[in-house]
Design an enzyme around this catalytic site. Structure first.
Site, PDB file in Angstrom:
ATOM      1  N   LYS B   9       0.853  -1.190   0.000  1.00 50.08           N
ATOM      2  CA  LYS B   9       0.000   0.000   0.000  1.00 50.08           C
ATOM      3  C   LYS B   9       0.885   1.234   0.000  1.00 50.08           C
ATOM      4  O   LYS B   9       1.813   1.332   0.803  1.00 50.08           O
ATOM      5  CB  LYS B   9      -0.882   0.017   1.253  1.00 50.08           C
ATOM      6  CG  LYS B   9      -2.081   0.947   1.161  1.00 50.08           C
ATOM      7  CD  LYS B   9      -3.201   0.315   0.356  1.00 50.08           C
ATOM      8  CE  LYS B   9      -4.566   0.898   0.606  1.00 50.08           C
ATOM      9  NZ  LYS B   9      -5.609   0.097  -0.058  1.00 50.08           N
ATOM     10  N   THR B  54      -4.220  -5.018   1.380  1.00 53.25           N
ATOM     11  CA  THR B  54      -3.522  -3.733   1.517  1.00 53.25           C
ATOM     12  C   THR B  54      -4.348  -2.769   2.370  1.00 53.25           C
ATOM     13  O   THR B  54      -3.797  -1.871   3.011  1.00 53.25           O
ATOM     14  CB  THR B  54      -3.221  -3.104   0.146  1.00 53.25           C
ATOM     15  OG1 THR B  54      -4.434  -2.738  -0.505  1.00 53.25           O
ATOM     16  CG2 THR B  54      -2.443  -4.077  -0.742  1.00 53.25           C
ATOM     17  N   HIS B 248      19.530  23.139 -15.170  1.00 49.63           N
ATOM     18  CA  HIS B 248      20.353  24.068 -15.941  1.00 49.63           C
ATOM     19  C   HIS B 248      19.828  25.505 -15.870  1.00 49.63           C
ATOM     20  O   HIS B 248      18.639  25.753 -15.975  1.00 49.63           O
ATOM     21  CB  HIS B 248      20.388  23.630 -17.410  1.00 49.63           C
ATOM     22  CG  HIS B 248      20.879  22.233 -17.591  1.00 49.63           C
ATOM     23  ND1 HIS B 248      22.185  21.850 -17.339  1.00 49.63           N
ATOM     24  CD2 HIS B 248      20.249  21.098 -17.987  1.00 49.63           C
ATOM     25  CE1 HIS B 248      22.325  20.565 -17.590  1.00 49.63           C
ATOM     26  NE2 HIS B 248      21.169  20.077 -17.977  1.00 49.63           N
TER      27      HIS B 248
END
Lengths: 289, 289, 289, 289
Positions: B9, B54, B248
């Site tokens: 989960k 879960t 950048h």
């Protein structure tokens, strides 16, 4: 001591237009390049003599894209990966990953238009090539798809699971099953001249059909059936890895309002989510895993 | 055949408020649980007898959060991971990952307020515990930080790099260097009773100071210096992995307008970006890598 | 017929570095420009003679950024907006919006570093200038902040609200109140020479303190108190608009596990969310609303 | 003084499954509700007697979704907006917005599957209803679409534009034109019993065909042509507003590598982006604008 390390360029966005009279074709890719090799001096001593700039990787992708069609993306990934191991001695391994977002032709006047396109969104076509040093010539080609969001409203249950004191979930034999499928498969070693586009279409169809038809007893159950079907029907595939987040759809309790909800109204939730992952491979386990 | 597989989960969002009179403390976590083990029957036969839902994992996280403080998160991760391997026989490995987003007290009337908070955003504190089967008792504890966006405007160059026909980048001895740092370090095996919060603060400071002071000849150069400094100053750390995307900043060419740009005006770009990753470990390489 | 229309450039990312010996300052902005005016010929006839390219707007932002400091951003927004109305006759209205993401100095060796920075994330400083045609000289200056995520764990209730057959929410006198505040205020007309930075800091502090101290009976109640406090303490402000999404934190029901949850363990949810918005202005309503 | 204010619930995620034997239909909506009215007491005095909780709005959406089909979403939006103005006296205006994400049937065995679906991603269908107080009965219905990403590789130029000292862009008669279209149209007042689904499909087709066929001299030029075509062909539409961000595709300069780029290889950029917006309406301007 320096351990595993790599560097590269990600997010190189590339659109190629091929023009055949009034009929244009478009390919829309995001490319990433990653190199491993003998880069210790850069890390330890700031000596960049072995370091090809990531800016050069970007230039290389655009320059090589000008040479010919980018279709299939598996072959473009392989050309790029080969280029880096063959032209730069310090490189021991090059991996190139490509995600393609498809464009579809707009229908105009009842016909597909030659130069106008609509992006269906969502789904991505994936490819990756990994090349070792030039002399050995070894290369691995993967293909896949991502963000393929699918849902089934029948033939899906989840029952008979393990229980402990924190379990409140109840057995169900009728639930919605939805996921954002990510599937990555590895081709057998002599893959370079396969019909990648046709294979991709066939494997995608196998995945979708199996998902649709399967009598699902859990996400795991359906995931495995999908992987197994791909291996059964597509001999070119050595291994497939599937990732299926469980995009939960929970029935809304309308009983406080005197309304019954016969599995008709659901709330779609994003968090938390179940996450199910597995690889399925042929009986002889692949060397890499 | 079924290969590597796991389930769990993710995205369990948990906020705990501890009240000490008028002074409250807040912890804000996102927890994920992942189990490996003997789950073949679920995949192959749709037999869920070994599958802890879960949903139960989520309940367990909330229930165990009610027992005591979640600070430090490394210990909470370990308690959770231990729980799953100890209470469920099919589980061979449990991994719990936690990302904490800190809240800071609002200043009001010149003093930190007892029950009002501001979220500084960005940076996350990370922890993970991995436990094998109960009998062996082995456990690994990692900590880290993510999304720590940092920039240096001096002491950064990049020159003397490899060149080929696609290289257009020029040497520079004065460039902006910016990254969104992700650092994950592994503690030595007997880690369970370390002062995790103090260690994290110290390691974070080491990373920041080294980044600030380093005479950078490349991202790789600074990354390695940061990892090396952590290992030198913090004996509890066995290995550290650093991920540094190069965010950048390109000087804008103002010459068409008759304006000189003395390294003062930059365009910040998101794509493409360089991506530099490396692990740094003690002389004896760690067993896991 | 052509109705209301505008065009412009958004997402102009600009970083300016000011160097004073070893001490550098950084400003990091995203600028957007939007023009209204006499652009009917472009729409109806494809005649672009009146259309200044959005690419030129971008160039203008960078070129004007090279002239001097960008601090305060309110003044930079005003200079830019003035430029477009004064130099292009078809423009009847120019609006420039700026979002600044602050950088903080890294502490190194116990001192703020001169040229290394950390981005705290989250919060943005906002500014906007709107200029009409040059001859009239009218201009409006707004400032604000966004993504300021705040939470209070005391002094917040919600009770005595309207009820109908679909209401299940119960009265509470103790709930968590969290929001991602967006506040935009308009300065009085003669605003051009205000101390914008100091005003912003003061207004931000007023908003935070009022949020922290208020005995909240609803989001609306606290929102209004925050706006009222700003108008009371800052005479330069004509109107303030506040947007406060209710970032719900729901107590977890642990009773199935025999555990009581004394308002200590919460699940943080993203969807659905309440959204509360209001403007607060001085007794004489502002001319624009 | 309290100025303009409103409150509501956003992000109400709703999936409805309609079952007709083996053939299921799915509708997947995100609903938001916003109310204006006599809410001064809540703001000024913390008196919530007039405030219907946003939690109740959410419940109402789910409860009313259980009554009947959500198709067309324009009608569902109208039913919801009517409900709030009719049942709550303090409400002077209710606005309900719906975004629908379509699901398509998976093809299996050469036929569209009855209960398995794929989400094409991207494009959203939009609807909104705005209702004033019950007695007047006035209502406005809007429909639209969002995130419709489209691209044309021919019949698009941009030349003859205004120039100043900051202009570097060159005339072109052959550029890529891409946008993420957002179009919102308002139906004539007596709209309640229109065939919304057919109208939406027709208007969408008009927008796509016009985009594809238009000899574009600018984004503005094509935007206006698209709006004009909708008004010409669809008498039910009173006004349409179009938002077209210019998703720039820039030809890559390959000349440093001795490679010519005949308008074939482009870099797709996200920032900065042009943003073009306009409304097109019938000769008599609509009352609301």
């Amino acid at each position: 001591m320096l351990g595993a390390n790599s560097y590269g360029k990600s997010g190189i966005r590339l659109v190629q237009v091929s023009r055949h009279g009034d009929r244009h074709d478009v390919q829309d890719l995001a490319v990433s390049v990653r190199l491993e090799g003998d880069f210790g001096a850069a890390h330890l001593a700031g000596d960049n003599a072995a370091v090809l700039p990531t800016d050069t990787m970007k230039n290389t992708v655009y320059a090589m894209a000008a040479e010919r069609s980018l279709e299939p993306i598996e072959a473009f990934a392989l050309r790029l990966a080969r280029h880096f191991v063959e032209t730069h001695a310090p490189v021991s391994l090059a991996r190139v990953e490509i995600a393609e977002r498809p464009w579809e032709r707009i229908e105009a006047g009842g016909r597909p238009h030659g130069s106008a396109f609509r992006r269906p969104g969502g789904e991505a076509r994936l490819a990756a090539a990994t090349c070792g040093r030039a002399e050995s010539g070894e290369a691995s080609i993967e293909a896949g798809l991502g963000d393929l969001v699918i849902l089934k409203t029948a033939r899906s249950g989840f029952s008979g699971f393990a229980r402990d004191r924190f379990t409140t979930l109840r057995d169900t034999d009728d639930r919605l099953l939805a996921t954002a499928l990510r599937a990555i498969w590895t081709y057998e070693c002599d893959a370079a001249d396969l019909s990648f586009a046709a294979l991709r279409a066939g494997i995608r169809q196998t995945l979708l059909e199996t998902f649709a038809e399967h009598e699902s007893r859990s996400v795991q159950h359906t995931l495995y059936a999908m992987g197994e079907a791909v291996l059964e029907r597509h001999a070119e595939v050595r291994e497939i890895r599937l990732t299926m987040p469980n995009k939960h759809h929970l029935p809304v309790d309308l009983s406080p309002f005197g309304i019954s909800n016969a599995n008709a109204v659901f709330v779609a939730t994003e968090e938390p989510y179940g996450l199910i992952e597995a690889a399925v491979h042929r009986t002889a386990p692949p060397a890499r895993s």
